[in-house]
Design an enzyme around this catalytic site. Sequence first.
Site, PDB file in Angstrom:
ATOM      1  N   LYS A  22       0.838  -1.204   0.000  1.00  0.00           N
ATOM      2  CA  LYS A  22       0.000   0.000   0.000  1.00  0.00           C
ATOM      3  C   LYS A  22       0.870   1.249   0.000  1.00  0.00           C
ATOM      4  CE  LYS A  22      -3.699   2.063   2.864  1.00  0.00           C
ATOM      5  NZ  LYS A  22      -4.535   1.821   4.068  1.00  0.00           N
ATOM      6  N   SER A  98      -9.219   1.828   3.194  1.00  0.00           N
ATOM      7  CA  SER A  98      -8.379   2.588   2.277  1.00  0.00           C
ATOM      8  C   SER A  98      -7.321   1.734   1.582  1.00  0.00           C
ATOM      9  CB  SER A  98      -7.674   3.707   3.052  1.00  0.00           C
ATOM     10  OG  SER A  98      -6.836   3.157   4.079  1.00  0.00           O
ATOM     11  N   SER A 122      -9.523  -0.493   7.442  1.00  0.00           N
ATOM     12  CA  SER A 122      -9.036  -0.344   6.069  1.00  0.00           C
ATOM     13  C   SER A 122      -8.469  -1.614   5.445  1.00  0.00           C
ATOM     14  CB  SER A 122      -7.978   0.763   6.006  1.00  0.00           C
ATOM     15  OG  SER A 122      -8.587   2.018   6.203  1.00  0.00           O
TER      16      SER A 122
END
Length: 372
Positions: A22, A98, A122
Amino acid sequence: MNGFVSWLPVLDAPAGLRLAVKDVIDVAGMPTGAGNPRWLATHSIPQHDAAVVRALRAEFTVVGKTHTDELAYSLTGTNAHYGTPVNPVAPERMPGGSSSGTAAVIAAGLADLGLGTDTAGSIRVPASYTGIFGLRPTHSRAPHDGIVPLAPSFDVPALLARDLATLRAGARLMLDGVGTDARPRTIWWPADIPVAEPVRQVLRSTLTRLVGAGFELTTAPLFEAGGWDRLRAAFSTAQAAQVWEQHGEWVRRERPIFGRNVSARLELAAEVTPRMAAEARSVLRTASDRILRAFADDRVLALPATPYPAPLLEDSGAGRAAVVRLTCLAPILGAPALSLPVARIDGLPLGLSLIAAPGCDESLLATAELLR
């Protein structure tokens, strides 16, 4: 969009398992963009891997960085600048955020292990929406350095995978090795879970498999009337205060452009007073102490990972409170939570979340093996 950031190449992994990271986590020689072009432009390229990346490199090869919601401050998976990674199992629906790009890459089979972060859900939300496994570890057991913070009291690096074996391999490398894999005796499925009856029914039916494997099932309520919403509100306030403490100066200095939902959330964060934050923290401490005492008799708490399957893309502004009601418990407790792809509603994936006492990450993974 397949989930990888567009400004970096996707690398080959000639041997070993592929790791997707990420874009709030540092990888040496790769810029960290945190989901916003202004962040990308105002921060230098990291010279060192984040500690968790270094640990995972023992068995995994980094193949690329993956998209995230701006500053990781959203749960939808959308991004006003870069677009929305495609949910491989339901392209017309949100991937969840996210860690949206990471989940999309893993669900599509473009990498084997996804390294993301989980603050308010997330990892667990995109795992539920895309039908994969997601592990948020015990807060104190995974290294946090080299990661763009959001709300440090709640942030933790976390993992996504299509299968439990790969997830367990990643967890073994990432965690500090002092946990326990002793199997719990009791599954706690609270009678007051704030979700629709079809969701409650389809997930409770899954739990009967654990009962058949020797677990006891208890349905005692978790809260008194209104307790879920009070805890969610206190968590959101405490989180917002930390977000502004971390990023408020940069936002005021650089004046970055944010998407509508993230912008509105940051505006509210700027208005949280020290008194509001202190009151919220007090509510969280009281609730945490009470719930952790309930884990003393070797329970695992079972909840829907999300209150519903992935919403349609055009519904991206709705439903955050309903999601955070469920996902805020693990970060408040500093506890491990595992999202399992065990159910479907109208053909769409829906995850079951298991939460254990802090330090019992391996116990969760061992319990999950019984639901395969």
